[in-house]
Design a protein around this motif. Structure first.
Motif, PDB file in Angstrom:
ATOM      1  N   UNK A 186       0.838  -1.152   0.058  1.00  0.00           N
ATOM      2  CA  UNK A 186      -0.100  -0.139   0.438  1.00  0.00           C
ATOM      3  C   UNK A 186       1.331   1.266  -0.298  1.00  0.00           C
ATOM      4  N   UNK A 187       0.688   2.489  -1.001  1.00  0.00           N
ATOM      5  CA  UNK A 187       1.151   3.302  -1.057  1.00  0.00           C
ATOM      6  C   UNK A 187      -0.099   4.669  -1.067  1.00  0.00           C
ATOM      7  N   UNK A 188       0.458   5.522  -0.968  1.00  0.00           N
ATOM      8  CA  UNK A 188      -0.587   6.536  -1.261  1.00  0.00           C
ATOM      9  C   UNK A 188      -1.266   7.008  -2.487  1.00  0.00           C
ATOM     10  N   UNK A 189      -0.445   6.908  -3.297  1.00  0.00           N
ATOM     11  CA  UNK A 189      -1.224   7.422  -5.216  1.00  0.00           C
ATOM     12  C   UNK A 189      -1.218   6.088  -5.340  1.00  0.00           C
ATOM     13  N   UNK A 190      -1.730   4.934  -5.193  1.00  0.00           N
ATOM     14  CA  UNK A 190      -1.911   4.114  -5.724  1.00  0.00           C
ATOM     15  C   UNK A 190      -4.173   4.548  -4.980  1.00  0.00           C
ATOM     16  N   UNK A 191      -4.032   4.631  -3.939  1.00  0.00           N
ATOM     17  CA  UNK A 191      -5.452   4.963  -3.736  1.00  0.00           C
ATOM     18  C   UNK A 191      -5.629   6.667  -4.534  1.00  0.00           C
ATOM     19  N   UNK A 192      -4.874   7.506  -5.628  1.00  0.00           N
ATOM     20  CA  UNK A 192      -5.215   8.542  -6.832  1.00  0.00           C
ATOM     21  C   UNK A 192      -5.654   7.804  -7.532  1.00  0.00           C
ATOM     22  N   UNK A 193      -5.147   6.737  -7.596  1.00  0.00           N
ATOM     23  CA  UNK A 193      -5.324   5.692  -8.723  1.00  0.00           C
ATOM     24  C   UNK A 193      -7.027   5.454  -8.472  1.00  0.00           C
ATOM     25  N   UNK A 194      -6.725   4.883  -8.098  1.00  0.00           N
ATOM     26  CA  UNK A 194      -7.902   3.531  -8.396  1.00  0.00           C
ATOM     27  C   UNK A 194      -8.734   4.285  -7.813  1.00  0.00           C
ATOM     28  N   UNK A 195      -9.370   6.289  -7.476  1.00  0.00           N
ATOM     29  CA  UNK A 195     -10.199   6.895  -7.738  1.00  0.00           C
ATOM     30  C   UNK A 195     -10.324   7.356  -8.634  1.00  0.00           C
ATOM     31  N   UNK A 196      -9.186   7.753  -9.601  1.00  0.00           N
ATOM     32  CA  UNK A 196      -9.446   8.359 -10.643  1.00  0.00           C
ATOM     33  C   UNK A 196      -9.781   7.081 -11.321  1.00  0.00           C
ATOM     34  N   UNK A 197      -9.204   5.228 -11.580  1.00  0.00           N
ATOM     35  CA  UNK A 197      -9.433   4.681 -12.436  1.00  0.00           C
ATOM     36  C   UNK A 197     -11.152   4.581 -12.910  1.00  0.00           C
ATOM     37  N   UNK A 198     -12.009   4.764 -11.056  1.00  0.00           N
ATOM     38  CA  UNK A 198     -13.292   4.089 -10.648  1.00  0.00           C
ATOM     39  C   UNK A 198     -14.069   5.332 -11.506  1.00  0.00           C
ATOM     40  N   UNK A 199     -13.364   6.430 -11.692  1.00  0.00           N
ATOM     41  CA  UNK A 199     -13.895   7.769 -12.570  1.00  0.00           C
ATOM     42  C   UNK A 199     -13.797   8.380 -14.305  1.00  0.00           C
ATOM     43  N   UNK A 200     -13.205   6.691 -14.899  1.00  0.00           N
ATOM     44  CA  UNK A 200     -12.764   7.448 -16.198  1.00  0.00           C
ATOM     45  C   UNK A 200     -13.828   8.830 -16.913  1.00  0.00           C
ATOM     46  N   UNK A 201     -13.127   9.774 -17.631  1.00  0.00           N
ATOM     47  CA  UNK A 201     -13.465  10.369 -18.356  1.00  0.00           C
ATOM     48  C   UNK A 201     -13.946  11.964 -17.584  1.00  0.00           C
ATOM     49  N   UNK A 202     -13.997  11.652 -15.905  1.00  0.00           N
ATOM     50  CA  UNK A 202     -14.075  12.960 -15.365  1.00  0.00           C
ATOM     51  C   UNK A 202     -12.953  13.409 -14.831  1.00  0.00           C
ATOM     52  N   UNK A 203     -12.500  14.527 -14.846  1.00  0.00           N
ATOM     53  CA  UNK A 203     -11.836  15.397 -14.179  1.00  0.00           C
ATOM     54  C   UNK A 203     -12.246  15.748 -12.972  1.00  0.00           C
ATOM     55  N   UNK A 204     -11.452  16.003 -11.640  1.00  0.00           N
ATOM     56  CA  UNK A 204     -11.357  16.116 -10.689  1.00  0.00           C
ATOM     57  C   UNK A 204      -9.831  17.432  -9.809  1.00  0.00           C
ATOM     58  N   UNK A 205     -10.415  18.548  -9.658  1.00  0.00           N
ATOM     59  CA  UNK A 205      -9.475  19.424  -8.704  1.00  0.00           C
ATOM     60  C   UNK A 205      -8.518  18.562  -7.958  1.00  0.00           C
ATOM     61  N   UNK A 314       3.195  14.338  -7.423  1.00  0.00           N
ATOM     62  CA  UNK A 314       4.381  13.022  -6.727  1.00  0.00           C
ATOM     63  C   UNK A 314       3.585  11.428  -6.731  1.00  0.00           C
ATOM     64  N   UNK A 315       2.489  11.886  -5.307  1.00  0.00           N
ATOM     65  CA  UNK A 315       2.407   9.843  -4.983  1.00  0.00           C
ATOM     66  C   UNK A 315       1.938   9.498  -6.284  1.00  0.00           C
ATOM     67  N   UNK A 316       1.336  10.355  -7.190  1.00  0.00           N
ATOM     68  CA  UNK A 316       0.698   9.325  -8.378  1.00  0.00           C
ATOM     69  C   UNK A 316       2.375   8.331  -9.638  1.00  0.00           C
ATOM     70  N   UNK A 317       2.662   9.480  -9.535  1.00  0.00           N
ATOM     71  CA  UNK A 317       3.925   8.934 -10.291  1.00  0.00           C
ATOM     72  C   UNK A 317       4.925   7.598  -9.600  1.00  0.00           C
ATOM     73  N   UNK A 318       5.152   7.931  -8.231  1.00  0.00           N
ATOM     74  CA  UNK A 318       5.736   7.420  -7.587  1.00  0.00           C
ATOM     75  C   UNK A 318       4.870   6.111  -7.885  1.00  0.00           C
ATOM     76  N   UNK A 319       3.683   5.711  -7.577  1.00  0.00           N
ATOM     77  CA  UNK A 319       2.846   4.626  -7.799  1.00  0.00           C
ATOM     78  C   UNK A 319       3.240   4.037  -9.537  1.00  0.00           C
ATOM     79  N   UNK A 320       2.999   4.515 -10.163  1.00  0.00           N
ATOM     80  CA  UNK A 320       3.857   4.203 -11.670  1.00  0.00           C
ATOM     81  C   UNK A 320       4.903   3.979 -12.000  1.00  0.00           C
ATOM     82  N   UNK A 321       6.222   4.118 -10.982  1.00  0.00           N
ATOM     83  CA  UNK A 321       6.819   3.570 -11.140  1.00  0.00           C
ATOM     84  C   UNK A 321       7.345   2.464 -10.234  1.00  0.00           C
ATOM     85  N   UNK A 322       6.606   1.728  -9.325  1.00  0.00           N
ATOM     86  CA  UNK A 322       6.124   0.266  -8.352  1.00  0.00           C
ATOM     87  C   UNK A 322       5.686  -0.294 -10.026  1.00  0.00           C
ATOM     88  N   UNK A 323       4.867   0.391 -10.640  1.00  0.00           N
ATOM     89  CA  UNK A 323       3.681  -0.752 -11.457  1.00  0.00           C
ATOM     90  C   UNK A 323       4.371  -1.048 -12.526  1.00  0.00           C
TER      91      UNK A 323
END
Length: 358
Positions: A186-205, A314-323
């Motif tokens: 578990x790392x922080x960036x995976x939470x943000x990724x999962x939230x975005x993946x759950x909502x394709x096509x939507x923009x979030x501030x 930063x958190x998303x990029x770190x998660x992508x590096x692990x992926x």
């Protein structure tokens, strides 16, 4: 065999597949087979793993079992050596095989492979290939018309989920894409990724995305308050250092681990592992350089939104590096479809939407 001759054979294998010339494909297969596991590489040009062309000749002969084995081996090797254009082409070849076979789960896995190939093609400027991959992806997606296979939930023959998965399970995440499955701590960036993946096509501030981390939709993964406190809405009104002391200490400790890993990979003549270590070391060094100014003083962010943008990116990029260390295909897909900044989104190709299990 002369390198130029091997290069010519690889091109001829593509021609035989294009013409569906089984007789000449069989001859080419016998000539290429002794070089299985190698890379076609001349001084001026490379066409990636020999196994890709063995896979194409097997496809030409209608031997889908052998073709799948060769293409999977080619995808693994092309990915391992960083031959991203040839990895993308191999993904498209494997997708064509799966669509032709059309067993349960094949169409879903083909869509994932084509989406990853299209993402790589767009990122690398492979215009003609991107157009073909996009057209194939649109056809593979299915729209409910008679004669088109509909998505069939289930599992592939190897036990890996046939649909893409990004789901938290305690202290680990189960992730699956294009027939490959793995687990990440578990790392922080995976939470943000999962939230975005759950909502394709939507923009979030970024402020909304930060707040979403405190109250994710019911049934979805939730962030540990101890891990995302720096992005709690109550704290976003204050400026602060780009990296706090705990983060800087963790980055420096990880850099020391990577230095040891790089030394070991170099001594073991493992260039792929060494390249991954260097890539992560460069990322961490850049982050530390951005966070610390002259005299070792912390740099601060200028606003609540800016601080959220920096931390979430930063958190998303770190998660992508692990992926990427486990699935370059998924990392390429996310690089092409995850957009960060003041507004963040996941924007897959609308012609073939992907439904993630999160």
């Amino acid at each position: 065999m002369n390198d130029d001759l091997l290069l010519s054979l690889s091109h001829l294998a593509e021609v035989a597949w294009f013409l569906r010339d089984a007789d000449r494909g069989a001859v080419l297969r016998s000539l290429l087979l002794p070089y299985r596991g190698l890379v076609v590489d001349t001084l001026e040009w490379s066409t990636g793993a020999v196994d890709r062309y063995l896979g194409l000749t097997a496809l030409t002969a209608g031997d889908l079992h052998a073709a799948e084995r060769h293409l999977r081996d080619a995808l693994h090797l092309n990915t391992q050596i960083g031959a991203h254009p040839w990895a993308a082409r191999t993904q498209a070849d494997l997708a064509a095989l799966l669509l032709a076979r059309d067993q349960p789960g094949d169409r879903e896995r083909a869509v994932e492979l084509l989406a990853a190939a299209l993402g790589t093609a767009r990122r690398l400027g492979m215009t003609a290939f991107a157009q073909r991959a996009g057209e194939d992806l649109a056809r593979a997606g299915g729209d409910g018309r008679p004669g088109q296979a509909q998505p069939r939930p289930g599992r592939a023959a190897d036990g890996i989920a046939s649909w893409p998965v990004c789901r938290r399970e305690g202290e680990y995440w189960s992730i699956a894409f294009a027939g490959q499955g793995f687990r990440l701590k578990d790392v922080k960036g995976l939470h943000y990724l999962a939230y975005l993946l759950r909502n394709p096509g939507r923009e979030f501030h970024v402020l909304d995305l930060a707040a979403a981390g405190q109250g994710v939709q019911a049934g979805g993964p939730r962030m540990s308050p101890a891990r995302d406190d720096d992005l709690h809405p109550a704290r976003l009104s204050d400026t602060g250092p780009v990296l706090d002391e705990q983060a800087k200490t963790a980055y420096r400790a990880r850099l020391r681990e990577l230095e040891e890993e790089l030394a070991e990979a170099t001594s073991w003549a493992d260039p792929v592992r060494a390249a991954r270590a260097r890539q992560e070391m460069q990322f961490l060094a850049d982050e530390l350089a951005a966070a610390v100014g002259l005299g070792g003083r912390d740099r601060t962010t200028g606003s609540a939104a800016e601080r959220a943008r920096v931390n979430i990116t930063r958190a998303i990029r770190a998660a992508l590096a692990r992926i990427r260390a486990h699935s370059p295909a998924l990392a390429d897909h996310l690089d092409a479809t995850i957009h960060t900044g003041t507004f963040c989104s996941y924007a897959p190709d609308p012609r073939a939407p992907i439904t993630w299990r999160t």
